[in-house]
Design a protein around this motif. Structure first.
Motif, PDB file in Angstrom:
ATOM      1  N   THR A  78       0.836  -1.200   0.000  1.00 33.32           N
ATOM      2  CA  THR A  78       0.000   0.000   0.000  1.00 33.32           C
ATOM      3  C   THR A  78       0.873   1.253   0.000  1.00 33.32           C
ATOM      4  OG1 THR A  78      -0.108  -0.001   2.420  1.00 33.32           O
ATOM      5  CG2 THR A  78      -1.848  -1.188   1.240  1.00 33.32           C
ATOM      6  N   GLU A  79       0.272   2.349  -0.522  1.00 26.30           N
ATOM      7  CA  GLU A  79       1.054   3.592  -0.626  1.00 26.30           C
ATOM      8  C   GLU A  79       0.096   4.769  -0.767  1.00 26.30           C
ATOM      9  OE1 GLU A  79       4.131   5.584  -3.852  1.00 26.30           O
ATOM     10  OE2 GLU A  79       4.111   3.385  -3.594  1.00 26.30           O
ATOM     11  N   LEU A  80       0.406   5.907  -0.071  1.00 26.71           N
ATOM     12  CA  LEU A  80      -0.348   7.152  -0.199  1.00 26.71           C
ATOM     13  C   LEU A  80       0.425   8.116  -1.092  1.00 26.71           C
ATOM     14  CD1 LEU A  80      -1.490   7.785   3.504  1.00 26.71           C
ATOM     15  CD2 LEU A  80      -2.884   6.924   1.619  1.00 26.71           C
ATOM     16  N   TYR A  81      -0.308   8.994  -1.776  1.00 23.36           N
ATOM     17  CA  TYR A  81       0.320  10.004  -2.620  1.00 23.36           C
ATOM     18  C   TYR A  81       0.569  11.256  -1.763  1.00 23.36           C
ATOM     19  CZ  TYR A  81      -1.130   6.991  -6.468  1.00 23.36           C
ATOM     20  OH  TYR A  81      -1.312   5.923  -7.307  1.00 23.36           O
ATOM     21  N   LYS A  82       1.666  11.233  -0.965  1.00 29.46           N
ATOM     22  CA  LYS A  82       1.908  12.317  -0.009  1.00 29.46           C
ATOM     23  C   LYS A  82       2.147  13.649  -0.708  1.00 29.46           C
ATOM     24  CE  LYS A  82       3.993   9.083   3.268  1.00 29.46           C
ATOM     25  NZ  LYS A  82       3.972   7.931   2.336  1.00 29.46           N
ATOM     26  N   SER A  83       2.696  13.585  -1.929  1.00 28.73           N
ATOM     27  CA  SER A  83       2.952  14.841  -2.648  1.00 28.73           C
ATOM     28  C   SER A  83       1.652  15.529  -3.048  1.00 28.73           C
ATOM     29  CB  SER A  83       3.804  14.563  -3.892  1.00 28.73           C
ATOM     30  OG  SER A  83       3.110  13.672  -4.763  1.00 28.73           O
ATOM     31  N   GLN A  84       0.525  14.780  -2.994  1.00 28.65           N
ATOM     32  CA  GLN A  84      -0.762  15.346  -3.373  1.00 28.65           C
ATOM     33  C   GLN A  84      -1.596  15.772  -2.164  1.00 28.65           C
ATOM     34  OE1 GLN A  84      -1.749  15.848  -6.572  1.00 28.65           O
ATOM     35  NE2 GLN A  84       0.269  15.077  -7.229  1.00 28.65           N
ATOM     36  N   PHE A  85      -1.016  15.644  -0.934  1.00 22.41           N
ATOM     37  CA  PHE A  85      -1.768  16.020   0.269  1.00 22.41           C
ATOM     38  C   PHE A  85      -2.222  17.481   0.206  1.00 22.41           C
ATOM     39  CE2 PHE A  85      -0.190  12.695   3.587  1.00 22.41           C
ATOM     40  CZ  PHE A  85      -0.826  11.709   2.847  1.00 22.41           C
ATOM     41  N   ARG A  86      -1.337  18.361  -0.359  1.00 24.00           N
ATOM     42  CA  ARG A  86      -1.688  19.781  -0.386  1.00 24.00           C
ATOM     43  C   ARG A  86      -2.908  20.042  -1.272  1.00 24.00           C
ATOM     44  NH1 ARG A  86       3.054  19.264  -3.316  1.00 24.00           N
ATOM     45  NH2 ARG A  86       2.907  19.753  -5.571  1.00 24.00           N
ATOM     46  N   ASN A  87      -3.203  19.082  -2.164  1.00 21.80           N
ATOM     47  CA  ASN A  87      -4.394  19.206  -3.017  1.00 21.80           C
ATOM     48  C   ASN A  87      -5.607  18.470  -2.433  1.00 21.80           C
ATOM     49  OD1 ASN A  87      -2.872  20.668  -4.926  1.00 21.80           O
ATOM     50  ND2 ASN A  87      -2.161  18.747  -5.891  1.00 21.80           N
TER      51      ASN A  87
END
Length: 477
Positions: free
Chosen positions: A64-73
């Protein structure tokens, strides 16, 4: 927010479960938790600015993996890699910051397309061929179709059987069979379809006519001859049965008697019937006679029983001198009375009869049953019976029920009941002894010829009288 439709993932591939915050604001101390329904540990957990792999379910480790670079969006979608059948289910995306918590759900469905199907000839059924179709690795359960050379389903004709099984709780294995007959092209197809992926796999074969069994000409001729032979045997058996039946009928006809024998037999039957009818009439007459005799005997026995019961009620009657008219003469034992022919002065008494030569018994009866007998053999004129204790004894009294007087009497050769309207009593002989039965329970007074035990007359006694005295009158004798 999540899409309304479920997300479909293919076994061995990867899928993104979308989760987008609106508005797109993600605080620094945010916690992102992905869970799967009915699973205890989280699928993925992000807390304190980093992933927490030690707290996630082991079956999702390193997948599993989250898109941390997209948290600001506001994008907190989850990527799941190396998908398996067990990953299917309902997932929830929970985003928490302080006291605020947001929760969204998404459905993940897993699909797999199996191996190319294989068709094999598995046997024969008469003049038809049985085909088998197998394939492995399908998920979810697929649909199986058999088609002919014109792309029409064989299922509509019958003779197809599908068997789909799940092996090792992961994938479905297809085992299908079809029984086909020889056609112009002999082309048949097995098609397996996964509706979730809208994907299918199929295989087509063309079978040579040599594989379809054919019936030999001599074998067909044998069966025709065999059937005809059986029919011939059945016909012969039927003809023999009919012939035997005709022979038996002829024998029966020969046994029948002639016309003269019939007439003689008829005369014997009529004679026997007449004798039987006469015997029956005699028997019925005997039965009627015996029935009458039995009724008479029953009546005689009942009279004996009744007479015995009556005698058990016998009382000792003693004459009362205080009631005797001055013309009467009583015996010393007060058991008999006669008319003296002349009147003599007697002491006055409220119970004494002044006008008529009557005398009563000393005891009156108000209840129960009493019986006494009176000897009248030497008397030619007399009255006897009962008188009410309220009857008038001083003046002229009515010598019937209206005057409280119930009696019978003899006047030379005539007997009568002292009723309001005199009733003549028919006696076969002149009674020498009269029995009197006073039944106050039944309200009746009866007189008998005690020698013959024959009833002479009966009265109904009214129930409003207090008591009754036996009464006697010698009338000049």
């Amino acid at each position: 927010r999540t899409p309304e439709n479920a997300v479909v993932g293919i076994v061995g591939g990867q899928v993104v479960l979308d989760c987008q915050l609106v508005p797109a604001e993600l605080p620094a101390n945010v916690e992102v938790r992905w869970n799967r329904l009915k699973l205890g540990e989280p699928v993925h957990l992000y807390r304190e600015g980093k992933d927490q792999p030690t707290l996630q379910d082991l079956s999702y480790a390193h997948r599993t993996e989250l898109y941390k670079s997209q948290f600001r969006n506001g994008n907190v979608s989850l990527l799941i890699k190396q998908l398996t059948v067990q990953d299917e289910g309902v997932y929830s995306c929970q985003v928490a910051s302080g006291q605020e918590r947001k929760d969204n759900k998404v459905m993940l469905k897993i699909a797999a397309v199996g191996l190319n199907p294989v068709i094999q000839l598995t046997g024969h059924r008469g003049s038809m061929v049985e085909l088998g179709c197998t394939s492995k690795g399908w998920y979810p359960e697929p649909k199986v179709m058999w088609l002919d050379g014109h792309k029409e389903e064989l299922r509509k004709r019958g003779g197809t059987e599908n068997k789909v099984e799940m092996k090792r709780m992961e994938f479905y294995e297809v085992n299908s069979s079809a029984v086909v007959m020889q056609e112009s092209q002999n082309i048949f197809s097995c098609v397996i379809r996964n509706d979730l992926l809208n994907s299918m796999k199929g295989v087509t074969v063309q079978i040579s006519g040599q594989f379809f069994p054919s019936v030999c000409g001599w074998l067909s001729a044998f069966w025709v001859i065999f059937v005809l032979f059986l029919l011939a045997i059945l016909l012969a058996v039927y003809l023999v049965w009919r012939l035997r039946k005709l022979v038996l009928v002829n024998k029966e006809l020969k046994k029948r008697p002639s016309v003269n024998e019939y007439e003689e037999l008829q005369r014997k039957l009529e004679k026997e019937r007449a004798e039987s009818d006469q015997g029956l009439q005699t028997l019925l007459h005997q039965i009627d006679t015996e029935r009458e005799e039995a009724a008479k005997e029953r009546k005689r026995l009942q009279n004996i029983i009744d007479w015995d019961q009556m005698l058990r009620r016998a009382v000792d009657v003693t004459l009362d001198p205080d009631s005797a008219n001055g013309q009467l003469l009583l015996s010393r034992d007060l058991k008999s009375v006669k008319d003296a022919g002349t009147f003599k002065e007697v002491a006055d008494s409220p119970w004494r009869f002044e006008r008529y030569p009557f005398v009563t018994g000393k005891v009156s009866y108000a209840r129960g049953r009493q019986y006494w007998e009176v000897d009248v053999e030497t008397c030619t004129n007399w009255d006897l019976g009962v008188v009410s204790d309220t009857a008038d004894r001083k003046g002229k009294m009515a010598l019937d029920e209206s005057g409280g007087y119930w009696a019978i009497g003899r006047y030379w050769d005539k007997f009568e009941a002292k009723a309001t309207e005199r009733v003549l009593i028919t006696a076969m002989t002149i009674p020498a002894r009269i029995g009197v039965y006073l039944d106050l329970e039944a309200g009746s007074l009866s007189f008998f010829d005690s020698g013959l035990r024959r009833l002479l007359h009966s009265y109904k006694i009214p129930s409003n009288q207090e008591s009754f005295f036996p009464v006697f009158c010698p009338w000049g004798s």
